[in-house]
Scaffold this motif. Structure first.
Motif, mmCIF file in Angstrom:
data_model
loop_
_atom_site.group_PDB
_atom_site.id
_atom_site.type_symbol
_atom_site.label_atom_id
_atom_site.label_comp_id
_atom_site.label_asym_id
_atom_site.label_seq_id
_atom_site.Cartn_x
_atom_site.Cartn_y
_atom_site.Cartn_z
ATOM 1 N N THR A 32 0.802 -1.177 0.180
ATOM 2 C CA THR A 32 -0.041 0.118 0.061
ATOM 3 C C THR A 32 0.776 1.249 0.136
ATOM 4 N N PHE A 33 1.901 1.342 1.030
ATOM 5 C CA PHE A 33 2.618 2.581 1.109
ATOM 6 C C PHE A 33 3.928 2.604 0.268
ATOM 7 N N HIS A 66 -6.538 12.257 3.268
ATOM 8 C CA HIS A 66 -5.754 11.016 3.627
ATOM 9 C C HIS A 66 -6.167 10.453 5.126
ATOM 10 N N SER A 70 -7.579 7.026 6.323
ATOM 11 C CA SER A 70 -6.750 6.019 7.065
ATOM 12 C C SER A 70 -7.592 5.766 8.184
ATOM 13 N N ALA A 73 -10.248 3.255 7.161
ATOM 14 C CA ALA A 73 -9.947 2.076 6.898
ATOM 15 C C ALA A 73 -9.462 1.194 8.238
#
Length: 259
Positions: A32-33, A66, A70, A73
Motif C-alpha cells: 500500500t505505502f 488521507h 486512514s 480504513a
C-alpha cells in the motif's frame, strides 16, 4: 476474548500463526505505502476507465482527505473482524447461510440508500447506463454482496473466523494484478514485494491451521479410545461375576442332586 482460537505460542503451529499474521500485515503495508521503481511485466490495451465521468472525477478531487480515509480504513478492519466473530457465534445457533445473507443484505441496502440520499442530491448521478457503472453495480450486488457473504458465512462455520480472515490480504494482490490488466495501472517493486510477503504469510497460516486440526483430531481420537477402554473395563467385572455365579450354582447342583 471469545476463545474461538488458541494461540499456543510454544508450539510450531502457534509460532507459524503469529509469523503468518505479521507477514500478511507487513506485506499489505508494503504493497500500500511503498511503490519503488516501475516494473513492466505485461501490457494490455484494455482500459475500462478511459472515458471517465467528469462528475465522478470532480467528486474524487473534492474528497482528498488521507487522514480521514486512514482512520476509516482502520475502523473498517476492526468492524470486519468483529463481524467474522459474530458470524461464528451466530452460525452455532442459526446455521442457515442463505436466509442470514438475505437479511444482512436487506438491512445493508436500507442503510446505504438512506446514506446515499443524504449525501448525493444530484439525481443524474443515480442514473445507470450501459457502461462500467452498470457492470460495477451488478458485480457488487451479485458477487461481492450475495455470493461472497454466503461463502464467508459457510467457511466461518466450517473452519472458523481466522481461516477466513487470512485470505483478506490476498485481495490486495488480486487488485494489483487486475488493476494492471484492465485499468492500465502500473506495477511497482513494492507491489511485487508486498504480494510475495502476503502469499508467504498465507501459506504459514494455512499450515498452522492444518497442524492444529491434525492435533485436535488426534486428541479427540485418543479421548474416544480412552472412553472405550473405560467402558470395557467397567463392564468386564460384571460379566465375570455372572460367570462366577453360574459356575457356583452348577457346582452346588452337582454336589446336591436332590435339590
Amino acid at each position: 476474548m471469545n476463545r474461538l482460537e488458541k494461540l499456543a505460542i510454544r508450539t510450531w503451529a502457534g509460532k507459524a500463526k503469529v509469523t503468518g499474521t505479521l507477514l500478511g500485515i507487513g506485506g499489505a503495508m508494503v504493497l500500500t505505502f511503498y511503490k519503488g521503481p516501475q516494473i513492466n511485466i505485461w501490457s494490455t490495451k484494455v482500459h475500462l476507465l478511459k472515458h471517465k465521468d467528469q462528475h465522478v472525477a470532480a467528486s474524487h478531487r473534492g474528497m482528498d482527505n488521507h487522514v480521514l480515509g486512514s482512520l476509516l480504513a482502520v475502523a473498517s478492519c476492526f468492524s470486519y473482524a468483529t463481524w467474522l466473530i459474530i458470524q461464528a457465534k451466530m452460525g452455532e445457533r442459526y446455521p442457515c447461510d442463505y436466509s442470514s445473507t438475505a437479511l444482512m443484505c436487506a438491512t445493508a441496502s436500507v442503510q446505504t440508500v438512506v446514506y446515499a440520499i443524504c449525501k448525493e442530491r444530484n439525481w443524474s448521478a443515480w442514473k445507470l447506463g450501459w457502461n462500467i457503472r452498470l457492470l460495477t453495480v451488478a458485480y457488487t450486488g451479485f458477487l461481492a454482496s450475495g455470493f461472497m457473504v454466503v461463502l464467508i458465512t459457510w467457511c466461518v462455520r466450517k473452519r472458523g473466523p481466522l481461516f477466513v480472515s487470512v485470505f483478506n490480504p490476498l485481495m490486495l494482490v488480486f487488485v494489483a494484478i487486475l488493476g494492471s490488466l484492465i485499468l492500465d495501472e502500473k506495477l511497482h517493486l513494492g507491489s511485487i514485494i508486498g504480494g510475495v510477503l502476503i502469499v508467504i504469510g498465507l501459506y504459514a497460516m494455512l499450515w498452522a491451521k492444518g497442524e492444529e486440526m491434525k492435533s485436535m483430531a488426534r486428541l479427540s481420537h485418543s479421548k474416544s479410545s480412552k472412553e472405550a477402554e473405560i467402558i470395557t473395563v467397567g463392564t468386564a467385572p460384571a460379566e465375570n461375576d455372572e460367570d462366577a455365579i453360574a459356575s457356583g450354582v452348577s457346582a452346588a447342583a452337582t454336589a446336591n442332586p436332590r435339590q
